[in-house]
Design a protein around this motif. Structure first.
Motif, PDB file in Angstrom:
ATOM      1  N   CYS A  43      -2.583 -12.977   0.941  1.00  0.00           N
ATOM      2  CA  CYS A  43      -1.457 -11.824   1.332  1.00  0.00           C
ATOM      3  C   CYS A  43      -0.135 -12.356   0.988  1.00  0.00           C
ATOM      4  O   CYS A  43       0.821 -11.476   0.828  1.00  0.00           O
TER       5      CYS A  43
ATOM      6  N   CYS B 284       0.704 -11.516  -2.611  1.00  0.00           N
ATOM      7  CA  CYS B 284       0.240 -10.171  -2.833  1.00  0.00           C
ATOM      8  C   CYS B 284       1.529  -9.141  -3.101  1.00  0.00           C
ATOM      9  O   CYS B 284       2.315  -9.268  -2.078  1.00  0.00           O
ATOM     10  N   LYS B 285       1.628  -8.392  -4.105  1.00  0.00           N
ATOM     11  CA  LYS B 285       2.711  -7.675  -4.532  1.00  0.00           C
ATOM     12  C   LYS B 285       2.508  -6.225  -3.936  1.00  0.00           C
ATOM     13  O   LYS B 285       3.532  -5.290  -3.834  1.00  0.00           O
ATOM     14  N   GLU B 286       1.192  -5.905  -3.566  1.00  0.00           N
ATOM     15  CA  GLU B 286       0.937  -4.502  -3.103  1.00  0.00           C
ATOM     16  C   GLU B 286       0.697  -4.470  -1.638  1.00  0.00           C
ATOM     17  O   GLU B 286       0.027  -3.694  -0.914  1.00  0.00           O
ATOM     18  N   ARG B 287       1.409  -5.323  -0.958  1.00  0.00           N
ATOM     19  CA  ARG B 287       1.003  -5.373   0.567  1.00  0.00           C
ATOM     20  C   ARG B 287       1.631  -3.970   1.475  1.00  0.00           C
ATOM     21  O   ARG B 287       2.426  -3.646   1.163  1.00  0.00           O
ATOM     22  N   LYS B 288       0.666  -3.522   2.305  1.00  0.00           N
ATOM     23  CA  LYS B 288       1.017  -2.478   2.972  1.00  0.00           C
ATOM     24  C   LYS B 288       0.271  -2.479   4.414  1.00  0.00           C
ATOM     25  O   LYS B 288      -0.596  -3.353   4.360  1.00  0.00           O
ATOM     26  N   ILE B 289       0.728  -1.616   5.332  1.00  0.00           N
ATOM     27  CA  ILE B 289       0.047  -1.811   6.696  1.00  0.00           C
ATOM     28  C   ILE B 289      -1.390  -1.244   6.211  1.00  0.00           C
ATOM     29  O   ILE B 289      -1.650  -0.335   5.777  1.00  0.00           O
TER      30      ILE B 289
ATOM     31  N   CYS C 243      -3.747  -3.094   4.995  1.00  0.00           N
ATOM     32  CA  CYS C 243      -4.537  -3.435   3.640  1.00  0.00           C
ATOM     33  C   CYS C 243      -5.403  -4.407   3.761  1.00  0.00           C
ATOM     34  O   CYS C 243      -6.512  -4.362   2.994  1.00  0.00           O
ATOM     35  N   HIS C 244      -5.574  -5.219   4.883  1.00  0.00           N
ATOM     36  CA  HIS C 244      -6.582  -6.173   5.293  1.00  0.00           C
ATOM     37  C   HIS C 244      -7.982  -5.562   5.217  1.00  0.00           C
ATOM     38  O   HIS C 244      -8.950  -5.993   4.909  1.00  0.00           O
TER      39      HIS C 244
ATOM     40  N   CYS D 248      -8.765  -5.092   1.180  1.00  0.00           N
ATOM     41  CA  CYS D 248      -8.333  -5.983   0.405  1.00  0.00           C
ATOM     42  C   CYS D 248      -9.388  -6.883   0.239  1.00  0.00           C
ATOM     43  O   CYS D 248      -9.962  -7.680   1.064  1.00  0.00           O
TER      44      CYS D 248
END
Length: 60
Positions: free
Chosen positions: A6, A9-14, A16-17, A20
């Protein structure tokens, strides 16, 4: 232990785990590493092995 994917990661968001794939694969590898480290320190007595197997069943 390796760094979580993570951090790169450039697309991290709440949340996402949960979805992902890179994190899921990383988590599986970390669990294998931790289990191997635990088994190295586990004494080979029958009681210790039984306790470990019980612990695994309870934490799945």
């Amino acid at each position: 232990m390796s760094k979580a994917p993570c951090r790169e990661c450039k697309e991290r968001k709440i949340g996402c785990h949960a979805t992902c794939n890179a994190f899921s694969e990383w988590k599986i590898q970390q669990c294998k590493i931790l289990k191997a480290m635990y088994l190295e320190t586990l004494s080979p007595t029958a009681g210790a092995v039984a306790r470990h197997e019980k612990w695994i069943k309870e934490h799945k």
